[in-house]
Write an enzyme that holds these catalytic residues in place. Sequence first.
Site, PDB file in Angstrom:
ATOM      1  N   PHE A 193       0.183  11.682   7.271  1.00 16.49           N
ATOM      2  CA  PHE A 193      -0.510  10.422   7.520  1.00 16.49           C
ATOM      3  C   PHE A 193      -1.754  10.356   6.640  1.00 16.49           C
ATOM      4  O   PHE A 193      -2.611  11.228   6.681  1.00 16.49           O
ATOM      5  CB  PHE A 193      -0.896  10.283   8.994  1.00 16.49           C
ATOM      6  CG  PHE A 193      -1.305   8.887   9.338  1.00 16.49           C
ATOM      7  CD1 PHE A 193      -0.341   7.914   9.601  1.00 16.49           C
ATOM      8  CD2 PHE A 193      -2.652   8.527   9.363  1.00 16.49           C
ATOM      9  CE1 PHE A 193      -0.718   6.609   9.896  1.00 16.49           C
ATOM     10  CE2 PHE A 193      -3.025   7.221   9.662  1.00 16.49           C
ATOM     11  CZ  PHE A 193      -2.051   6.265   9.924  1.00 16.49           C
ATOM     12  N   ASP A 252       0.819  -1.205   0.000  1.00 20.41           N
ATOM     13  CA  ASP A 252       0.000   0.000   0.000  1.00 20.41           C
ATOM     14  C   ASP A 252       0.856   1.261   0.000  1.00 20.41           C
ATOM     15  O   ASP A 252       0.635   2.188  -0.754  1.00 20.41           O
ATOM     16  CB  ASP A 252      -0.968  -0.002   1.200  1.00 20.41           C
ATOM     17  CG  ASP A 252      -0.270  -0.262   2.544  1.00 20.41           C
ATOM     18  OD1 ASP A 252       0.962  -0.495   2.571  1.00 20.41           O
ATOM     19  OD2 ASP A 252      -0.968  -0.252   3.574  1.00 20.41           O
TER      20      ASP A 252
HETATM   21  P1  IMP Z   1       7.385   1.116   6.695  1.00 23.90           P
HETATM   22  O1  IMP Z   1       7.851  -0.237   7.161  1.00 23.90           O
HETATM   23  O2  IMP Z   1       7.764   2.198   7.674  1.00 23.90           O
HETATM   24  O3  IMP Z   1       7.804   1.461   5.299  1.00 23.90           O
HETATM   25  O4  IMP Z   1       5.823   1.121   6.793  1.00 23.90           O
HETATM   26  C1  IMP Z   1       5.021   0.436   5.972  1.00 23.90           C
HETATM   27  C2  IMP Z   1       3.646   0.242   6.577  1.00 23.90           C
HETATM   28  O5  IMP Z   1       3.283   1.248   7.535  1.00 23.90           O
HETATM   29  C3  IMP Z   1       2.616   0.360   5.498  1.00 23.90           C
HETATM   30  O6  IMP Z   1       2.438  -0.858   4.814  1.00 23.90           O
HETATM   31  C4  IMP Z   1       1.388   0.824   6.267  1.00 23.90           C
HETATM   32  O7  IMP Z   1       0.698  -0.297   6.773  1.00 23.90           O
HETATM   33  C5  IMP Z   1       1.942   1.648   7.404  1.00 23.90           C
HETATM   34  N1  IMP Z   1       1.868   3.100   7.093  1.00 23.90           N
HETATM   35  C6  IMP Z   1       2.910   3.915   6.823  1.00 23.90           C
HETATM   36  N2  IMP Z   1       2.498   5.174   6.569  1.00 23.90           N
HETATM   37  C7  IMP Z   1       1.145   5.152   6.666  1.00 23.90           C
HETATM   38  C8  IMP Z   1       0.113   6.161   6.492  1.00 23.90           C
HETATM   39  O8  IMP Z   1       0.349   7.335   6.181  1.00 23.90           O
HETATM   40  N3  IMP Z   1      -1.162   5.743   6.685  1.00 23.90           N
HETATM   41  C9  IMP Z   1      -1.483   4.456   7.017  1.00 23.90           C
HETATM   42  N4  IMP Z   1      -0.564   3.480   7.173  1.00 23.90           N
HETATM   43  C10 IMP Z   1       0.750   3.826   7.005  1.00 23.90           C
HETATM   44 MG    MG Z   2       1.240  -2.321   4.936  1.00 26.14          MG
END
Ligand code: IMP
Ligand code: MG
Length: 172
Positions: free
Chosen positions: A149, A97
């Site tokens: 966010f 996503d």
């Molecule tokens: P990462 O491991 O920090 O890259 O985060 C990935 C996961 O964090 C994504 O697959 C989302 O589930 C969650 N995430 C990161 N940013 C957002 C946001 O802005 N809204 C909702 N979920 C988020």
């Molecule tokens: Mg995710």
Amino acid sequence: MSGLTTLITEEQIKTRIQEIGAQIRADFGDEPVWLVGILKGSYHFLSDLSRNVDGEVYIDFMRVSSYGHGRATSGAVQILKDMENSAENQNIVIVEDIVDSGLTLTYLLKFFEARHPKCVKVATLLDKPDARIHPVKIDYIGFPIPNDFVVGYGLDDAERYRNLPYVAVLRQ
Ligand code: IMP
Ligand code: MG
């Protein structure tokens, strides 16, 4: 007052996914492609993307957790549900996503490499380049977005808003 401001419309998402689907097919020629959706956030993207990649396409899912219920990463990635099919010698496209810190994807790529696929690529609907802590190569990016966010089109805030057909910034 809902606190939601539309960032990417349904129409923009639809058009961009058509482009990415065509690009994926072009990159893999007529070879089979496995689209592996990372639950839950990718469920709309996987569904729409899969209908825009012609030819031999297979679907599987994984569920990983790095966030719990908070909005900030806990720093640990856990596999809650693995693929049900073997990735060995297959063309894999990880379907995410959003890529935020890059932690989840860095972990997933390491995990897939250990399973000796033919090829691993990454598709994400949204990318927050300014939030990157773990540098990671992404092959298909729907939309680069600012470090806000966002919710909708699969993305949640404590499980809410996944059903929105568009992406919106949630005022903190
Ligand atoms: P990462 O491991 O920090 O890259 O985060 C990935 C996961 O964090 C994504 O697959 C989302 O589930 C969650 N995430 C990161 N940013 C957002 C946001 O802005 N809204 C909702 N979920 C988020
Ligand atoms: Mg995710």
